[in-house]
Design a protein around this motif. Sequence first.
Motif, PDB file in Angstrom:
ATOM      1  N   HIS A  88       0.889  -1.160  -0.073  1.00  0.00           N
ATOM      2  CA  HIS A  88      -0.029  -0.093  -0.048  1.00  0.00           C
ATOM      3  C   HIS A  88       0.942   1.101   0.129  1.00  0.00           C
ATOM      4  CE1 HIS A  88      -3.770  -1.929   0.589  1.00  0.00           C
ATOM      5  NE2 HIS A  88      -3.117  -2.678   1.499  1.00  0.00           N
ATOM      6  N   GLN A  89       0.159   2.115  -0.359  1.00  0.00           N
ATOM      7  CA  GLN A  89       0.744   3.708  -0.418  1.00  0.00           C
ATOM      8  C   GLN A  89       1.390   4.106   1.086  1.00  0.00           C
ATOM      9  OE1 GLN A  89      -1.708   6.595  -2.545  1.00  0.00           O
ATOM     10  NE2 GLN A  89      -0.286   8.355  -1.720  1.00  0.00           N
ATOM     11  N   HIS A  90       0.405   3.661   1.963  1.00  0.00           N
ATOM     12  CA  HIS A  90       0.901   4.069   3.417  1.00  0.00           C
ATOM     13  C   HIS A  90       1.240   2.527   3.862  1.00  0.00           C
ATOM     14  CE1 HIS A  90      -0.856   8.038   2.734  1.00  0.00           C
ATOM     15  NE2 HIS A  90      -1.842   7.742   2.323  1.00  0.00           N
ATOM     16  N   PHE A  91       2.280   2.815   4.613  1.00  0.00           N
ATOM     17  CA  PHE A  91       3.105   1.328   4.917  1.00  0.00           C
ATOM     18  C   PHE A  91       2.314   0.787   6.083  1.00  0.00           C
ATOM     19  CE2 PHE A  91       7.110   3.084   3.349  1.00  0.00           C
ATOM     20  CZ  PHE A  91       6.874   2.896   2.042  1.00  0.00           C
ATOM     21  N   ALA A  92       1.918  -0.426   6.229  1.00  0.00           N
ATOM     22  CA  ALA A  92       1.259  -1.026   7.340  1.00  0.00           C
ATOM     23  C   ALA A  92       2.370  -1.767   8.158  1.00  0.00           C
ATOM     24  CB  ALA A  92       0.227  -1.977   6.945  1.00  0.00           C
ATOM     25  N   LEU A  93       3.106  -0.993   8.895  1.00  0.00           N
ATOM     26  CA  LEU A  93       4.336  -1.531   9.556  1.00  0.00           C
ATOM     27  C   LEU A  93       4.343  -1.122  10.940  1.00  0.00           C
ATOM     28  CD1 LEU A  93       7.252  -1.156   7.285  1.00  0.00           C
ATOM     29  CD2 LEU A  93       6.112  -3.289   7.624  1.00  0.00           C
ATOM     30  N   ALA A  94       4.914  -1.912  12.091  1.00  0.00           N
ATOM     31  CA  ALA A  94       4.800  -1.630  13.295  1.00  0.00           C
ATOM     32  C   ALA A  94       6.002  -1.070  13.706  1.00  0.00           C
ATOM     33  CB  ALA A  94       4.401  -2.718  14.256  1.00  0.00           C
ATOM     34  N   ASN A  95       6.301   0.193  14.002  1.00  0.00           N
ATOM     35  CA  ASN A  95       7.591   0.836  14.075  1.00  0.00           C
ATOM     36  C   ASN A  95       8.491   0.148  15.152  1.00  0.00           C
ATOM     37  OD1 ASN A  95       7.645   2.389  11.802  1.00  0.00           O
ATOM     38  ND2 ASN A  95       6.635   4.124  12.797  1.00  0.00           N
ATOM     39  N   ASN A  96       7.718  -0.198  16.261  1.00  0.00           N
ATOM     40  CA  ASN A  96       8.435  -0.716  17.511  1.00  0.00           C
ATOM     41  C   ASN A  96       8.829  -2.078  17.343  1.00  0.00           C
ATOM     42  OD1 ASN A  96       5.739  -1.347  17.495  1.00  0.00           O
ATOM     43  ND2 ASN A  96       5.754  -1.617  19.718  1.00  0.00           N
ATOM     44  N   LEU A  97       8.679  -2.817  16.330  1.00  0.00           N
ATOM     45  CA  LEU A  97       8.954  -4.129  16.114  1.00  0.00           C
ATOM     46  C   LEU A  97      10.061  -4.302  15.157  1.00  0.00           C
ATOM     47  CD1 LEU A  97       5.540  -5.979  16.069  1.00  0.00           C
ATOM     48  CD2 LEU A  97       6.785  -5.655  18.048  1.00  0.00           C
ATOM     49  N   SER A  98      10.734  -5.502  15.118  1.00  0.00           N
ATOM     50  CA  SER A  98      11.798  -5.705  14.155  1.00  0.00           C
ATOM     51  C   SER A  98      11.225  -6.041  12.802  1.00  0.00           C
ATOM     52  CB  SER A  98      12.672  -6.620  14.744  1.00  0.00           C
ATOM     53  OG  SER A  98      12.179  -8.013  14.592  1.00  0.00           O
ATOM     54  N   VAL A  99      12.307  -6.053  11.812  1.00  0.00           N
ATOM     55  CA  VAL A  99      11.690  -6.511  10.587  1.00  0.00           C
ATOM     56  C   VAL A  99      11.193  -7.659  10.469  1.00  0.00           C
ATOM     57  CG1 VAL A  99      12.690  -6.927   8.273  1.00  0.00           C
ATOM     58  CG2 VAL A  99      13.523  -4.971   9.373  1.00  0.00           C
ATOM     59  N   LEU A 100      11.722  -8.781  11.403  1.00  0.00           N
ATOM     60  CA  LEU A 100      11.168 -10.014  11.170  1.00  0.00           C
ATOM     61  C   LEU A 100       9.960 -10.313  11.963  1.00  0.00           C
ATOM     62  CD1 LEU A 100      11.863 -13.054  10.584  1.00  0.00           C
ATOM     63  CD2 LEU A 100      13.145 -13.098  13.287  1.00  0.00           C
ATOM     64  N   ASP A 101       9.857  -9.530  13.061  1.00  0.00           N
ATOM     65  CA  ASP A 101       8.623  -9.559  13.583  1.00  0.00           C
ATOM     66  C   ASP A 101       7.292  -9.071  12.647  1.00  0.00           C
ATOM     67  OD1 ASP A 101       9.657 -10.506  16.118  1.00  0.00           O
ATOM     68  OD2 ASP A 101       9.826  -8.561  16.986  1.00  0.00           O
ATOM     69  N   ASN A 102       7.564  -8.100  11.936  1.00  0.00           N
ATOM     70  CA  ASN A 102       6.529  -7.453  11.209  1.00  0.00           C
ATOM     71  C   ASN A 102       6.319  -8.467  10.169  1.00  0.00           C
ATOM     72  OD1 ASN A 102       5.788  -4.157  11.129  1.00  0.00           O
ATOM     73  ND2 ASN A 102       7.763  -4.526  12.164  1.00  0.00           N
ATOM     74  N   VAL A 103       7.283  -9.254   9.555  1.00  0.00           N
ATOM     75  CA  VAL A 103       7.102 -10.278   8.466  1.00  0.00           C
ATOM     76  C   VAL A 103       6.182 -11.354   9.439  1.00  0.00           C
ATOM     77  CG1 VAL A 103       8.184 -11.684   6.994  1.00  0.00           C
ATOM     78  CG2 VAL A 103       9.013  -9.534   7.248  1.00  0.00           C
ATOM     79  N   LEU A 104       6.519 -11.749  10.355  1.00  0.00           N
ATOM     80  CA  LEU A 104       5.792 -12.725  11.165  1.00  0.00           C
ATOM     81  C   LEU A 104       4.252 -12.477  11.387  1.00  0.00           C
ATOM     82  CD1 LEU A 104       8.512 -13.843  13.812  1.00  0.00           C
ATOM     83  CD2 LEU A 104       7.454 -15.371  12.080  1.00  0.00           C
TER      84      LEU A 104
END
Length: 513
Positions: A88-104
């Motif tokens: 999406h144009q606006h990312f759906a990511l949790a800034n307080n988590l790691s890259v791996l956690d966001n993928v999980l």
Amino acid sequence: MTEATPALQLSGITKRFGALVANDNISLRLDKGEVLALLGENGAGKSTLVSILFGHYAADAGAITAFGKPLPAADPKSALAAGIGMVHQHFALANNLSVLDNVLIGLEPLWRLRSHAAPVRKQLAEAALRFGLAINPDALVGSLSVGEKQRVEILKALVRGAKVLILDEPTAVLTPLESAALFVTLKQMVRQGLSIIFISHKLDEVLQISDRIAVLRAGKLVAECATADATKPQLALWMVGRTLTPSVHPTRQRGAPLLQLDAACTAGHPKLKSVSLTLHAGEIVAIAGVAGNGQAALADLLCGLVPLESGSVRIDTQPLSSSPSACVNTGIGRIPEDRSHIGVVGDMTVWENAVIEDLTDSRFTRAGFVRREPSQQHATALVQQFDVRTQGVNVPIRGLSGGNIQKLILGRVLSRKPKLIVANQPTWGLDVGAVAAIHERLVAACVPVGDGSTAAGVLLISEDLEEIMALADRIAVMSRGQLSEALPKAEWTLASLGLAMTATTDQEITRAA
């Protein structure tokens, strides 16, 4: 070379929202290893179409097959299982988590006690290596650059097994260097068999990256062609239904100093570090810079959202007020970067948003109550004057496209005849027709009119270098909270601006110019 069975086949897709036909009998094909660019004005039906494809909406008519198999309607899990991923144009990511956690997130049920982080880490590393998307899986997402966050979003889709990627305005928040790196990655993906739907308003990018182009207008598929056969003027004509002629900007005379910043500093992060600037009535001064270098802090300072820590800021020789309402009453018009969350209140109607900054105006309030009829009449006039595409002024504004929300905000600002317009990313994510209209309005605001109004001044904050070169009289570069001297546009080139945006010292910025 494509296979006989398409990656996606959309047949007769129709979607209505009440009386509005958002998609009208649309049929499209996406082949394996192909980039299909999807163009159209804001509100043309692009978002609705990909939302149907990804399972967020159910079509009222039509069918979709993915790799030859029927795709169930209104079922995002089925879309994911079929190999369809969306960034999406606006990312759906949790800034307080790691890259791996966001993928999980989303790969494991929350109730599962035993984590499957190890195999996902391996998949993440393999996908990153295969597609040249280097990323540290243990890095906090909040510490990443915008370009790195986009890599995480793409990797999320790839780890989930995406064979089709839908990219919605993927370069809207990227620097030119980040965009170039993204295109290298996309071409590598396509060579390895992925298919991509590329949604963008940047025609140069569409011509650079796509194989075929489809154009929507008012919910209909109006054109489809091979990219090799397309030109920018033809694409713009298909998108807006009329020929766009270059704007002829009227001659403007620079007036008295309007905005004066003298060694202005703010706290917080990012903060301003001894910023000085003088902006005159009748001129447009542009601030260029990579996101996160202090441009937002400057806009917030001028709109009363962050306090001045030291230095001074004056409007018409008077000290700047320290509250948003006082700044508005002083004559500052704000076009915020985040139009949907800061510029308007989504659950309120179009007419309520049209007068939300005028609630001290006796035309619209009496004895503390909003006067509905004159407020609605004012909103109707703005809708007509600024070509806001809406079903009426009584509908919630959240239902409007981004471009139409932006045009209403612009109308709300200009109707107050402000002294200073702080335009922060005013055309971000907008189509060529909306961009041309907003540019014309901003330039016109800097010209005195016959009713005795004085010319406004515009502080343009933009990451679009072509926009800056088209509009600005003078240009300054923001880097790490510091602002360079504002030099005449003729002293800059696109190349020198790009270099200055990534400089680390004022001396480097000066050398770039």
